[in-house]
Design a protein around this motif. Structure first.
Motif, PDB file in Angstrom:
ATOM      1  N   LEU A   9       1.378  -1.495   0.066  1.00 27.93           N
ATOM      2  CA  LEU A   9      -0.220  -0.031  -0.081  1.00 27.93           C
ATOM      3  C   LEU A   9       0.979   1.290  -0.468  1.00 27.93           C
ATOM      4  N   TYR A  57      -7.788   3.038  -6.966  1.00 28.23           N
ATOM      5  CA  TYR A  57      -8.405   2.638  -5.972  1.00 28.23           C
ATOM      6  C   TYR A  57      -8.420   2.939  -4.838  1.00 28.23           C
ATOM      7  N   CYS A  58      -9.409   2.023  -3.768  1.00 30.94           N
ATOM      8  CA  CYS A  58      -9.402   2.363  -2.371  1.00 30.94           C
ATOM      9  C   CYS A  58      -9.434   1.578  -1.412  1.00 30.94           C
ATOM     10  N   ILE A  59      -8.990   1.795  -0.492  1.00 32.54           N
ATOM     11  CA  ILE A  59      -8.647   1.222   0.765  1.00 32.54           C
ATOM     12  C   ILE A  59      -9.545   1.227   1.577  1.00 32.54           C
ATOM     13  N   THR A 106     -10.146  -3.906   2.195  1.00 35.11           N
ATOM     14  CA  THR A 106     -11.367  -3.950   0.960  1.00 35.11           C
ATOM     15  C   THR A 106     -10.801  -2.793   0.600  1.00 35.11           C
ATOM     16  N   VAL A 107     -10.748  -3.665  -1.209  1.00 33.89           N
ATOM     17  CA  VAL A 107      -9.962  -2.551  -1.881  1.00 33.89           C
ATOM     18  C   VAL A 107     -11.462  -2.736  -2.421  1.00 33.89           C
ATOM     19  N   SER A 108     -11.840  -1.623  -3.341  1.00 38.12           N
ATOM     20  CA  SER A 108     -13.020  -1.166  -4.839  1.00 38.12           C
ATOM     21  C   SER A 108     -11.993   0.123  -5.307  1.00 38.12           C
ATOM     22  N   ARG A 109     -12.704  -0.708  -6.908  1.00 40.82           N
ATOM     23  CA  ARG A 109     -12.447   0.616  -7.994  1.00 40.82           C
ATOM     24  C   ARG A 109     -13.384   1.746  -8.002  1.00 40.82           C
TER      25      ARG A 109
END
Length: 132
Positions: A7, A94-96, A85-88
């Motif tokens: 990260l 990408y956001c964690i 958790t990761v989202s796009r």
């Protein structure tokens, strides 16, 4: 499935009135000559604890990330390992979403769970040696 990623922080997050201070650094998975472990080892140490010890829910899918930030507590540097958790989004950013934050000393002998809400470190129950 649990995975480990590096990260990289976008900017320094310095908490001026906090016992734990985070600052921009270069704590990555690269072994440094003066350290006994590297960032990947720090993530392995955290993964060796149970979900209960880490205060994580078994119902949630998460990954472990090694932060590029250095954490300092009681004048000692620590690797920061985050469970999240990761989202796009639509722009491929990408956001964690952080679920848990953990600190591992650079020599691998101390590990803590960081309670951000109360700015408090909780020692993990059993310190474990790195198994090669």
């Amino acid at each position: 499935m649990i995975s480990v990623c590096l990260l990289s922080g976008c900017g320094a997050e310095t908490q001026t009135e906090s016992r734990v201070k985070f600052s921009s650094g270069n704590q990555s998975g690269v072994l440094k000559a003066d350290n006994e472990i590297n960032g990947d080892d720090a993530a392995d140490i955290i993964r060796s604890y149970s979900e209960k010890e880490l205060m994580l829910s078994g119902n949630q899918v998460y990954s472990f990330f090694i932060s590029s930030e250095t954490a300092v507590y009681d004048d000692e540097n620590y690797y920061k390992v985050v469970a999240g958790t990761v989202s796009r989004n639509d722009y491929d950013y990408y956001c964690i979403k952080e679920i848990g934050c953990y600190l591992v000393s650079l020599n691998g002998k101390k590990a803590f769970r960081y309670d951000k809400e109360n700015d408090f470190l909780v020692p993990l129950n059993v310190m474990r040696d790195i198994v090669e």
